[in-house]
Enzyme design. Structure first.
Site, PDB file in Angstrom:
ATOM      1  N   TRP A  10       0.832  -1.300  -0.185  1.00  0.00           N
ATOM      2  CA  TRP A  10       0.072   0.148   0.121  1.00  0.00           C
ATOM      3  C   TRP A  10       0.926   1.244  -0.027  1.00  0.00           C
ATOM      4  O   TRP A  10       1.653   1.410   0.827  1.00  0.00           O
ATOM      5  CB  TRP A  10      -0.797  -0.047   1.287  1.00  0.00           C
ATOM      6  CG  TRP A  10      -1.998   1.028   1.315  1.00  0.00           C
ATOM      7  CD1 TRP A  10      -2.825   1.489   0.340  1.00  0.00           C
ATOM      8  CD2 TRP A  10      -2.217   2.037   2.547  1.00  0.00           C
ATOM      9  NE1 TRP A  10      -3.667   2.433   0.971  1.00  0.00           N
ATOM     10  CE2 TRP A  10      -3.180   2.507   2.141  1.00  0.00           C
ATOM     11  CE3 TRP A  10      -1.779   1.860   3.803  1.00  0.00           C
ATOM     12  CZ2 TRP A  10      -3.877   3.756   3.119  1.00  0.00           C
ATOM     13  CZ3 TRP A  10      -2.244   2.720   4.705  1.00  0.00           C
ATOM     14  CH2 TRP A  10      -3.114   3.601   4.399  1.00  0.00           C
ATOM     15  N   ASP A  56      -0.166  -5.029   9.766  1.00  0.00           N
ATOM     16  CA  ASP A  56      -1.241  -3.924   9.150  1.00  0.00           C
ATOM     17  C   ASP A  56      -2.550  -4.726   8.894  1.00  0.00           C
ATOM     18  O   ASP A  56      -2.569  -5.254   7.986  1.00  0.00           O
ATOM     19  CB  ASP A  56      -0.789  -3.054   8.248  1.00  0.00           C
ATOM     20  CG  ASP A  56      -1.600  -2.212   7.432  1.00  0.00           C
ATOM     21  OD1 ASP A  56      -2.958  -2.016   8.087  1.00  0.00           O
ATOM     22  OD2 ASP A  56      -1.513  -1.688   6.309  1.00  0.00           O
ATOM     23  N   ALA A  81      -6.255  -4.532   7.996  1.00  0.00           N
ATOM     24  CA  ALA A  81      -7.078  -3.258   7.618  1.00  0.00           C
ATOM     25  C   ALA A  81      -8.460  -3.910   6.932  1.00  0.00           C
ATOM     26  O   ALA A  81      -9.714  -3.077   6.775  1.00  0.00           O
ATOM     27  CB  ALA A  81      -6.789  -2.157   6.698  1.00  0.00           C
ATOM     28  N   LYS A 135     -12.986  -0.517   7.114  1.00  0.00           N
ATOM     29  CA  LYS A 135     -13.526  -1.124   6.033  1.00  0.00           C
ATOM     30  C   LYS A 135     -14.525  -2.062   6.621  1.00  0.00           C
ATOM     31  O   LYS A 135     -15.687  -2.333   6.046  1.00  0.00           O
ATOM     32  CB  LYS A 135     -12.626  -2.043   5.362  1.00  0.00           C
ATOM     33  CG  LYS A 135     -11.437  -1.289   4.935  1.00  0.00           C
ATOM     34  CD  LYS A 135     -11.512  -0.437   3.762  1.00  0.00           C
ATOM     35  CE  LYS A 135     -10.423   0.803   3.943  1.00  0.00           C
ATOM     36  NZ  LYS A 135      -9.756   1.053   2.654  1.00  0.00           N
TER      37      LYS A 135
HETATM   38  C1  LIG Z   1      -3.374  -1.758   3.532  1.00  0.00           C
HETATM   39  C2  LIG Z   1      -3.871  -0.765   4.168  1.00  0.00           C
HETATM   40  N1  LIG Z   1      -3.796  -0.655   5.324  1.00  0.00           N
HETATM   41  C3  LIG Z   1      -4.417   0.508   6.134  1.00  0.00           C
HETATM   42  C4  LIG Z   1      -5.368   1.372   5.508  1.00  0.00           C
HETATM   43  C5  LIG Z   1      -6.116   2.336   6.406  1.00  0.00           C
HETATM   44  O1  LIG Z   1      -7.239   2.654   6.272  1.00  0.00           O
HETATM   45  P1  LIG Z   1      -7.784   3.838   7.006  1.00  0.00           P
HETATM   46  O2  LIG Z   1      -6.941   4.873   7.534  1.00  0.00           O
HETATM   47  O3  LIG Z   1      -8.883   4.533   6.133  1.00  0.00           O
HETATM   48  O4  LIG Z   1      -8.511   3.064   8.608  1.00  0.00           O
HETATM   49  C6  LIG Z   1      -5.867   1.100   4.403  1.00  0.00           C
HETATM   50  C7  LIG Z   1      -6.844   1.731   3.601  1.00  0.00           C
HETATM   51  O5  LIG Z   1      -6.901   1.733   2.606  1.00  0.00           O
HETATM   52  C8  LIG Z   1      -5.035  -0.137   3.529  1.00  0.00           C
HETATM   53  O6  LIG Z   1      -5.657  -0.414   2.313  1.00  0.00           O
END
Ligand SMILES: Cc1ncc(COP(=O)(O)O)c(C=O)c1O
Length: 394
Positions: free
Chosen positions: A127, A208, A210, A243
């Site tokens: 990401w 991580d 998510a 999500k």
């Molecule tokens: C791999 C990954 N980590 C973390 C996040 C963090 O999302 P948020 O900050 O919206 O909670 C995302 C969101 O797209 C993600 O794809």
């Protein structure tokens, strides 16, 4: 002062969204932005979230500050959802954060504070916010091989070989499940291998997570990470509720740190709370409170889990029908990986020219690296996408 600033590179996904909006074709397909969409293209508020919010409006009698670490009930409920039986209560420090991104940011700041010379190892690809935040913080980054473009699966040998070059104390970022952008995930056995490597080389995993509940189910999606943390002495985990609770804009996340022993817990918790103080003081509370209400109420929790399961199985169904449509058109199973991938994303493996051709000729919008958001599809658009993929010669 401000005249010294230079323009930021335009955000590719936002540019893609704008181009999609302007495209007049009614057969256009948006596979770009990373939010869940139902068959009608909407990102609905989940039923349990609505119900908890209603209850909250009725019962909340103050909006005074929470603690720097956020509401302890949220930390307990979410860390239990994420860590399950592997939750080491006497070694677990938690702070609520603004979303999963906030948890990653705070975790990387904690890493920099505790181990200033450590390198952060990231999967290739990952990401884009992972390297972006690390670079912004001045953290050294290195990549480990992860995605095998030939098979659409994980290159476990490459991953192992690259991480074998990491030095003791380095941090390895792992996607808990539903790898973004590839969709390819470690098996339970491979998680065990990564855990052994971390132990043998003194590496600290930073998971991580998510998309818990978007892949194989709430517990199955966390199983690999839980097996890992049962083996390693210390770990960081960044969880997002954006999500799986559909509360993207409420900014709800949790940074968890597993300390090597109970003796380090207080200092770790203190450092994390202080980093919250330095960055934003108190974390957002509305989403966190909604999440803890849902997780601690049997009826709300059951309804939330059932709706999440519909989301998950819907995406799996789309994966299977896309793989089947491509099998039918190509007479081969070379796109079978699309059904094996999990989560919202799959890396198709198209060249930038092929991605451009699909957009130009078929109104299919995906990110330039050919990441597709599977949730952007529905039963009517699956055959259109399959046609576009074949026509572009992917
Ligand atoms: C791999 C990954 N980590 C973390 C996040 C963090 O999302 P948020 O900050 O919206 O909670 C995302 C969101 O797209 C993600 O794809």
């Amino acid at each position: 002062m401000l005249n010294a600033l230079t323009p930021q590179a335009p955000d590719k996904i936002l540019a893609l969204m704008a181009a999609y909006r302007e495209d007049p074709r009614d057969t256009k397909i948006d596979l770009g932005v990373g939010v869940y969409k139902d068959a009608s293209g909407l990102t609905p508020v989940m039923r349990a979230v609505k119900a908890a919010e209603r209850q909250l409006v009725e019962t909340q009698d103050t909006k005074v500050y929470t603690g720097l670490a956020g509401d302890p009930a949220f930390a307990e409920a979410l860390s239990t959802l994420v860590l399950g039986d592997a939750r080491p209560a006497d070694r677990l420090a938690c702070v609520a954060t603004p979303g999963g991104t906030g948890a990653i940011r705070q975790g990387l700041e904690l890493m920099r504070k505790a181990a200033p010379g450590a390198t952060l190892w990231l999967s290739a690809p990952t990401w884009p916010n992972h390297p972006a935040i690390a670079k912004h913080l001045g953290i050294e980054i290195a990549e480990y091989r992860y995605f095998d473009a030939e098979t659409g699966g994980v290159d476990i040998e490459g991953m192992h070989a690259d991480l074998s070059r990491a030095k003791a104390g380095d941090v390895v970022m792992l996607h808990g499940c539903c790898h973004n952008p590839t969709g390819a995930n470690l098996t339970l056995d491979q998680w065990g291998q990564v855990a052994d490597l971390c132990v043998a080389r003194g590496l600290v995993p930073f998971v991580d997570i998510a998309y818990q509940g978007f892949g194989d189910g709430l517990d199955a999606d966390a199983a690999g990470m839980r097996a890992l943390i049962a083996k390693v002495p210390e770990a960081l985990i960044a969880a997002s509720c954006s999500k799986n609770f559909g509360i993207y804009r409420e900014r709800t996340g949790l940074l968890m740190a597993i300390a090597p022993s109970a003796a380090e817990l207080k200092v770790t918790q203190g450092a994390m709370a202080s980093l919250n103080r330095l960055n934003f003081s108190f974390p957002p509370d509305h989403g966190a409170r909604v999440v803890s209400m849902i997780l601690t109420d049997d009826a709300l929790r059951a309804d939330w889990a059932a709706e999440l399961e519909e989301v998950r199985t819907g995406m799996l169904g789309l994966r299977e029908s896309l793989a089947a449509a491509l099998r039918e058109r190509t007479g081969s199973d070379r796109f079978g990986f699309l059904a094996a991938h999990r989560g919202m994303f799959s890396l198709l493996g198209a060249t930038p020219e092929q991605v451009e051709a699909m957009r130009r000729d078929h109104g299919v919008y995906m990110v330039g690296d050919s990441r597709m958001n599977i949730a952007g599809l529905n039963a009517a658009t699956v055959p259109l996408l399959a046609d576009a993929i074949v026509a572009a010669g992917v």
